[in-house]
Design a protein around this motif. Structure first.
Motif, short mmCIF file in Angstrom:
data_model
loop_
_atom_site.label_atom_id
_atom_site.label_comp_id
_atom_site.label_asym_id
_atom_site.label_seq_id
_atom_site.Cartn_x
_atom_site.Cartn_y
_atom_site.Cartn_z
N GLN A 1 0.80 -1.22 0.00
CA GLN A 1 0.00 0.00 0.00
C GLN A 1 0.84 1.28 0.00
O GLN A 1 0.31 2.37 0.14
CB GLN A 1 -0.96 -0.01 1.19
CG GLN A 1 -2.04 -1.07 1.04
CD GLN A 1 -3.17 -0.93 2.04
OE1 GLN A 1 -3.31 0.08 2.71
NE2 GLN A 1 -4.00 -1.95 2.12
N GLN A 2 2.16 1.11 -0.21
CA GLN A 2 3.03 2.29 -0.23
C GLN A 2 2.66 3.24 -1.38
O GLN A 2 2.62 4.45 -1.21
CB GLN A 2 4.51 1.88 -0.38
CG GLN A 2 5.17 1.41 0.89
CD GLN A 2 4.95 -0.08 1.14
OE1 GLN A 2 4.22 -0.74 0.41
NE2 GLN A 2 5.59 -0.59 2.17
N GLU A 3 2.41 2.64 -2.53
CA GLU A 3 2.09 3.47 -3.69
C GLU A 3 0.77 4.23 -3.48
O GLU A 3 0.65 5.39 -3.88
CB GLU A 3 1.97 2.59 -4.93
CG GLU A 3 2.86 3.04 -6.05
CD GLU A 3 2.96 1.99 -7.13
OE1 GLU A 3 2.48 2.27 -8.24
OE2 GLU A 3 3.47 0.88 -6.85
N ALA A 4 -0.17 3.54 -2.86
CA ALA A 4 -1.46 4.19 -2.57
C ALA A 4 -1.26 5.39 -1.64
O ALA A 4 -1.93 6.41 -1.77
CB ALA A 4 -2.44 3.19 -1.95
N LEU A 5 -0.32 5.26 -0.71
CA LEU A 5 -0.05 6.36 0.22
C LEU A 5 0.49 7.58 -0.53
O LEU A 5 0.10 8.71 -0.25
CB LEU A 5 0.96 5.92 1.30
CG LEU A 5 1.21 6.94 2.40
CD1 LEU A 5 0.00 7.09 3.31
CD2 LEU A 5 2.43 6.57 3.24
#
Ligand code: ZN
Length: 285
Positions: free
Chosen positions: A242-246
């Motif tokens: 979920q890093q990219e979503a952050l």
């Protein structure tokens, strides 16, 4: 019940909340698929089942992708401690509550489930159509609409509480729609908010890698000299993947000078600091 029917039923039962964005007269009734003001102006429920109160074009950069990313992180609990704190500040009695800049609706959903008060009247609005389309699909016992915070489509003194999470403010409008003694809770980021992500994106560019909320806090204090401040600070472990979503959900990366992060750099981001202040005020104090 279908979502469009649910929304329409809400408006029928709470018609006294709404006013006409064209002439400011109170809305009078629901006729077929429309809401009609005392002077005959009419707004239709659109195909997604919500009302669109803007009289001009919306200026917003927030698109569907950003809201989907945000929902992913919020469902993982990114803001849950903040919502719990907000719920703790609100009075227990049944409330007519307005969520300003509700986005895709997950914070309001979390607030509804924490309050467990089925006599609450919950309304969320945002200027973004993709946000409200997603919010309406949540199937909540709350009403969502597209509106401008500077021209609220609500009658005077109709709400007991206003909540806003990282949204701009218009205190003149807020005071107009708040009932006497009504409660305003504004959540603003502190300088440590998502500091790990800021440092990755902006490196040693101090101006960008720290956020300064002093101007916003001072303005709030000018309007509400007896307000209270409450800090909420914690570490959030980012679920893997979920890093990219952050990065996607935060408007920070639109600022000039942000670097494009490599997949390897993103992987190093495992925890982030969430650091915010709740600014709490009562109308008339
Ligand atoms: Zn009208």
């Amino acid at each position: 019940m279908k979502k469009s029917e649910r929304q329409k039923k809400f408006v029928q039962e709470n018609i006294n909340l709404f006013r006409c964005p064209t002439c400011q007269a109170p809305m009078a009734r629901v006729v077929d698929n429309s809401i009609v003001c005392q002077n005959g102006h009419q707004i239709d429920f659109n195909r997604h089942g919500y009302l669109h109160f803007l009289t001009g074009a919306a200026e917003t950069e927030y698109g569907r992708e950003m809201f989907c990313a945000r929902r992913q992180l919020l469902e993982s609990g990114l803001f849950t401690p903040i919502i719990k704190e907000v719920a703790g500040v609100l009075p227990d009695k049944p409330l007519r509550l307005l969520d300003v800049g509700t986005g895709e609706g997950t914070p309001l959903k979390q607030l509804v489930s924490l309050r467990k008060n089925d006599r609450d009247v919950m309304v969320g609005f945002d200027i973004s159509k993709p946000g409200i389309t997603l919010a309406t699909q949540l199937g909540l016992r709350a009403f969502f609409c597209v509106a401008d915070l500077r021209k609220l489509p609500f009658n005077d003194q109709r709400f007991d509480a206003l909540v806003e999470l990282f949204s701009p403010s218009d205190y003149r409008e807020f005071n107009r729609v708040l009932a006497p003694g009504g409660c305003l809770i504004k959540v603003v980021p502190n300088s440590g908010y998502l500091a790990e992500l800021r440092q990755l994106l902006y490196g040693k560019n101090q101006a960008k890698s720290h956020y300064d909320n002093q101007r916003v806090v001072n303005l709030f204090k000018q309007h509400y000299p007896n307000c209270q401040l409450k800090q909420v600070k914690y570490q959030f472990t980012i679920p893997s993947g979920q890093q990219e979503a952050l990065v996607e959900m935060t408007p920070l990366h639109w600022g000039k000078g942000a670097r494009q992060l490599t997949a390897k750099e993103l992987m190093t981001l495992t925890r982030v600091t969430v650091d915010v202040s709740l600014l709490i005020a009562k109308k008339g104090e």
